[in-house]
Design an enzyme around this catalytic site. Structure first.
Site, PDB file in Angstrom:
ATOM      1  N   SER A 182      -9.643   2.222   2.728  1.00 48.21           N
ATOM      2  CA  SER A 182      -9.246   2.853   1.767  1.00 48.21           C
ATOM      3  C   SER A 182      -7.622   2.034   1.258  1.00 48.21           C
ATOM      4  O   SER A 182      -7.017   2.294  -0.338  1.00 48.21           O
ATOM      5  CB  SER A 182      -7.763   3.810   2.258  1.00 48.21           C
ATOM      6  OG  SER A 182      -7.695   3.127   3.660  1.00 48.21           O
ATOM      7  N   SER A 241      -9.757  -0.096   6.958  1.00 50.48           N
ATOM      8  CA  SER A 241      -9.426  -0.391   5.117  1.00 50.48           C
ATOM      9  C   SER A 241      -8.308  -1.537   4.412  1.00 50.48           C
ATOM     10  O   SER A 241      -8.289  -1.934   3.150  1.00 50.48           O
ATOM     11  CB  SER A 241      -8.165   0.744   5.113  1.00 50.48           C
ATOM     12  OG  SER A 241      -8.950   2.024   5.217  1.00 50.48           O
ATOM     13  N   LYS A 245       0.578  -1.131   0.036  1.00 48.55           N
ATOM     14  CA  LYS A 245       0.131   0.024   0.200  1.00 48.55           C
ATOM     15  C   LYS A 245       0.481   1.555  -0.122  1.00 48.55           C
ATOM     16  O   LYS A 245       1.906   1.459   0.761  1.00 48.55           O
ATOM     17  CB  LYS A 245      -0.541  -0.128   1.565  1.00 48.55           C
ATOM     18  CG  LYS A 245      -1.621   1.098   1.615  1.00 48.55           C
ATOM     19  CD  LYS A 245      -2.637   1.254   2.207  1.00 48.55           C
ATOM     20  CE  LYS A 245      -3.473   1.748   2.575  1.00 48.55           C
ATOM     21  NZ  LYS A 245      -4.848   2.036   3.417  1.00 48.55           N
TER      22      LYS A 245
HETATM   23  N1  GLN Z   1     -13.015   4.497   5.926  1.00 49.75           N
HETATM   24  C1  GLN Z   1     -12.522   4.685   7.419  1.00 49.75           C
HETATM   25  C2  GLN Z   1     -12.041   6.187   7.688  1.00 49.75           C
HETATM   26  O1  GLN Z   1     -12.152   6.905   5.998  1.00 49.75           O
HETATM   27  C3  GLN Z   1     -11.318   4.010   7.370  1.00 49.75           C
HETATM   28  C4  GLN Z   1     -10.097   4.233   6.831  1.00 49.75           C
HETATM   29  C5  GLN Z   1      -8.682   3.138   7.197  1.00 49.75           C
HETATM   30  O2  GLN Z   1      -8.718   2.200   7.691  1.00 49.75           O
HETATM   31  N2  GLN Z   1      -7.677   3.641   6.630  1.00 49.75           N
HETATM   32  O3  GLN Z   1     -11.530   6.683   8.315  1.00 49.75           O
END
Ligand code: GLN
Length: 472
Positions: free
Chosen positions: A140, A164, A65
């Site tokens: 994400s 994410s 990532k």
């Molecule tokens: N969707 C969540 C956020 O926007 C989780 C994102 C993540 O786990 N990095 O904060």
């Protein structure tokens, strides 16, 4: 999968295998990768072909990532502000992968600074879901999930601050694990909300996730929240089954707002586990309805502080003429950050400001404690919990991006896990039409072995992980 690949790479050429992957990626419509480490990866594959070595991941290409630091490979968190930044060091997890002979093949697309649920906030544009190119892969870590599901990488690492790893695993029909807080070092992970996040694997099979967890977990003195304990054994008891295991079904994770197909698939999964010798009972996690609000206050507050370093002086690209400090700082951030990141910096700064700190941030921390206690109480009666990972299957690209609240709501079953710091895994458990559905299994702190064992038993008894999207 990875163990078969390892064996295959010893008779075939790792260089040729990697070359084929790169060719596929270059023609791919998915937009899963941001940077390919073509030269360095092919060089490593060549040297593996000459001298395979004995590492547990020898010759195996892994996708990483964007927000995980890789020495010599651009790490920009899919944000304009970090374009061109090449870290001088590797994250702890990268050191671990390399020590076992893995080949870092490139970086994967993500929501900007990991803020999102769809990979649509990336400065590189959205990644597509391999099962339906009109849909999001989740986020994400959408690039990491899409490249594995789409056959462009055998395995990947993502990060999970509020879902994410699990959300994209669920939307793309693969396995993803969010480890117990402190189990995997965050050294070299660009921080979004550091009290919530962990790096985790995204793979085709539970066994691959167990193997990657053995490699990346363990103490690291460079992360002050890293837990003691060196070697974690997830593979030796992996196939011991679920006979006698007690599964809790949290009432608050079913019903209103959950898609019918999702709910049906998850109940079928519970009954499959029952057929394999587990028992289930209803449990309650009464503070669940406050989790989203508490999560977003905590995450945005931490983000507003963590992202202060992107100022063009310490980090962040600084172009054009310098003016007075405030103007230069504002211009760099105004140009460098996207809408969602700005929204979160503003809201987080507000929640932490003198007059509102007690009303928002402190309150969110108190709710966080109550949520953690909900889990602790539940785990006195049951070994693991089961629920949908996401209340809905993958939605269309563009469908929710202009309505941030509707995106935040999709995280309802993933964020409580990060607030409590416990581990959870998502694995394929069915389909809504052509779209994969994810089963979430949650465990007590450091309960990864039991989670993986239950996931393995389910995977061995069901066909869902074998289904693959048509690769174009
Ligand atoms: N969707 C969540 C956020 O926007 C989780 C994102 C993540 O786990 N990095 O904060």
């Amino acid at each position: 999968m990875l163990s078969e690949l390892k064996t295959r790479l010893r008779s075939e050429s790792a260089e040729e295998y990697l070359h084929r992957l790169f060719e596929r990626i270059e023609k791919s419509p998915l937009n899963a990768f941001t940077t390919l480490a073509r030269e360095s990866a092919l060089k490593e594959a060549r040297s593996f072909d000459q001298n395979p070595g004995s590492g547990r991941l020898a010759g195996v290409p892994i996708a990483i990532k964007e927000c995980i630091s890789t020495r010599g490979i651009e790490t920009n968190c899919s944000s304009r502000i970090l374009r061109g930044y090449i870290p001088p060091y590797d994250a702890h997890v990268i050191e671990r992968l390399k020590a076992e002979g893995a080949i870092i093949m490139g970086k994967t697309n993500m929501d900007e600074f990991a803020m999102g649920t769809s990979t649509e906030t990336s400065c590189f544009g959205p990644t597509k879901n391999p099962w339906d190119h009109a849909r999001v892969p989740g986020g994400s870590s959408g690039g990491s999930a899409a490249c594995v599901a789409g056959g462009e990488a055998p395995a990947a690492l993502g990060s999970d601050t509020g879902g994410s790893v699990r959300c994209p695993a669920s939307f793309c029909g693969i396995v993803g694990l969010k480890p117990t807080y402190g189990l995997v070092s965050r050294y070299g992970l660009v921080a979004y909300a550091n009290s919530l996040e962990q790096i985790g694997p995204l793979t085709h099979t539970v066994e691959d996730t167990a193997l990657l967890m053995e490699v990346i977990s363990g103490h690291d003195g460079r992360d002050s929240t890293s837990a003691e304990g060196e070697h974690h054994d997830y593979l030796s008891g992996l196939k011991d089954g679920v006979a006698g295991m007690k599964i809790g079904i949290p009432r608050e994770y079913f019903g209103e707002g959950v898609d019918q197909d999702v709910e049906k698939a998850v109940w079928n999964a519970v009954h499959t586990l029952e057929g394999l010798g587990a028992t289930w009972q209803a449990v309650s996690l009464p503070h669940t309805r406050y989790a989203l609000a508490a999560y977003y206050v905590v995450a945005m507050s931490e983000a507003s502080s963590n992202l202060a370093r992107f100022d063009g002086l310490r980090y962040g690209s600084r172009q054009g003429e310098d003016k007075d400090w405030h103007t230069t700082f504002s211009e760099i951030r105004a140009k460098g950050f996207g809408r969602e990141v700005k929204r979160r910096i503003l809201l987080g700064t507000y929640a932490l400001s003198a007059g509102y700190y007690g009303r928002y941030y402190l309150k969110a921390l108190k709710v966080r404690t109550l949520i953690k206690q909900d889990f602790q109480r539940a785990f006195q009666d049951v070994d693991i919990l089961a629920s949908p990972t996401m209340p809905i299957p993958a939605f269309k690209i563009g469908e929710r991006i202009n309505d941030p609240l509707s995106l935040y709501m999709a995280d309802v079953f993933t964020v409580p896990i990060n607030l409590a710091g416990v581990p959870a895994i998502s694995l394929p458990c069915g389909f809504a039409g052509r779209l994969p559905i994810g089963l979430q299994l949650m465990g007590p702190h450091f309960g990864e072995a039991a989670l993986l064992r239950a996931a393995q038993a389910f995977e061995a008894a069901t066909p869902f992980h074998d289904a693959k999207p048509e690769v174009v």
